[in-house]
Design a protein around this motif. Structure first.
Motif, PDB file in Angstrom:
ATOM      1  N   SER A 154       0.698  -1.066   0.202  1.00  0.00           N
ATOM      2  CA  SER A 154       0.045  -0.395  -0.014  1.00  0.00           C
ATOM      3  C   SER A 154       0.408   1.576   0.381  1.00  0.00           C
ATOM      4  O   SER A 154       1.961   1.060   0.335  1.00  0.00           O
ATOM      5  N   LYS A 155       0.124   2.584  -0.631  1.00  0.00           N
ATOM      6  CA  LYS A 155       1.240   3.638  -0.028  1.00  0.00           C
ATOM      7  C   LYS A 155       1.800   4.281   1.231  1.00  0.00           C
ATOM      8  O   LYS A 155       2.764   4.054   0.919  1.00  0.00           O
ATOM      9  N   ASP A 156       1.021   4.169   1.655  1.00  0.00           N
ATOM     10  CA  ASP A 156       1.495   3.908   2.788  1.00  0.00           C
ATOM     11  C   ASP A 156       2.309   3.443   4.039  1.00  0.00           C
ATOM     12  O   ASP A 156       3.634   3.227   4.332  1.00  0.00           O
ATOM     13  N   GLU A 157       2.348   1.443   3.247  1.00  0.00           N
ATOM     14  CA  GLU A 157       3.724   0.776   3.934  1.00  0.00           C
ATOM     15  C   GLU A 157       5.235   1.102   3.114  1.00  0.00           C
ATOM     16  O   GLU A 157       6.244   1.514   3.230  1.00  0.00           O
ATOM     17  N   SER A 196       5.667   4.374   1.536  1.00  0.00           N
ATOM     18  CA  SER A 196       6.260   5.818   2.764  1.00  0.00           C
ATOM     19  C   SER A 196       7.331   5.342   3.700  1.00  0.00           C
ATOM     20  O   SER A 196       7.950   6.309   3.719  1.00  0.00           O
ATOM     21  N   ALA A 197       6.811   4.402   4.168  1.00  0.00           N
ATOM     22  CA  ALA A 197       7.259   3.850   5.262  1.00  0.00           C
ATOM     23  C   ALA A 197       9.350   3.201   5.196  1.00  0.00           C
ATOM     24  O   ALA A 197       9.457   2.379   6.383  1.00  0.00           O
TER      25      ALA A 197
END
Length: 239
Positions: free
Chosen positions: A115-118, A120-121
């Motif tokens: 996912s995008k959040d993953e 970015s992390a």
């Protein structure tokens, strides 16, 4: 999250395993079983030798892709009678890539699987073909997928997965254990398998002997998807 067919296939064979199984199996039998398992993974340009002494397996040679090396090692580790693996396999990429090219392709691979959040992390660093992944994710399964996706990138000779898993919710080891056991009972692939499950500090350890590599993949995936799990030590062997 999206999971291409290639990733799902690699999941069947890319699992971390270890430990010893008390079995009356000769070194010759172990060697023959390992060779029968890894030969289908080899390509004409790969050159691999397997030696076994007192259950210690030494694998030497060179392969053209990291995923081939990982498959060889993990097929060997899941062979009953193996006490230890000595890895002397060198990855010599068939397709030479600069570190910048590998960096770009790794980021593309992660975008296709997380996912995008993953994404970015996760921080990605490449040095001489070795990719280091760092950062923090909320579940162990996404960490595993990140490592697998990276290992498929052309030119990569090794992956250091240093991603830290911090679950969004805290659960005691007893709660995690009860949940994993319940999920195993409800899964048709592993319900009838004798798998010993233990949990310490959020790390699930799986021990036992199962009938197929599909069951290994299912067992580890179930454990990694369980809320609160920090990591999975998969010590399962395949008959």
């Amino acid at each position: 999250m999206k999971f291409p067919h290639t990733i799902l296939i690699i999941l069947l064979i890319y699992m971390v395993a270890g430990g010893a199984q008390a079995q009356n199996i000769s070194d010759t039998q172990i060697q023959e079983k390992i060779l029968s398992r890894i030969k289908p993974q080899l390509r004409p340009h790969d050159d691999i030798t397997v030696n076994v002494k007192n259950g210690v397996v030494t694998i030497t040679g060179k392969v053209g892709e990291l995923q081939t090396k990982q498959s060889i090692l993990n097929f060997a580790k899941r062979t009953i009678g193996v006490e230890q693996i000595v890895d002397q396999i060198t990855v010599v990429p068939l397709e030479k890539q600069t570190d910048n090219q590998i960096l770009r392709e790794t980021r593309t691979a992660l975008q296709g699987n997380l996912s995008k959040d993953e994404i970015s992390a996760i921080k990605v660093r490449v040095e001489n073909g070795v990719v280091t992944l760092s950062g923090t994710l909320s579940n162990s399964y996404s960490k595993q997928i990140a490592g697998l996706a990276t290992s498929l990138v052309a030119g990569v000779i090794d992956v250091k997965n240093e991603i830290v898993v911090r679950p969004k919710i805290f659960r005691t080891d007893a709660e995690i254990l009860a949940d994993v056991q319940d999920r195993f009972r409800k899964n048709a692939f592993v319900a009838n398998q004798k798998i010993d499950i233990s949990v310490k500090n959020g790390i699930v350890t799986l021990n036992g002997i199962v009938d197929s590599f599909t069951q290994v993949e299912q067992a580890e995936a179930i454990a990694r998807f369980t809320p609160g799990v920090v990591d999975v030590q998969d010590l399962l062997f395949v008959r």
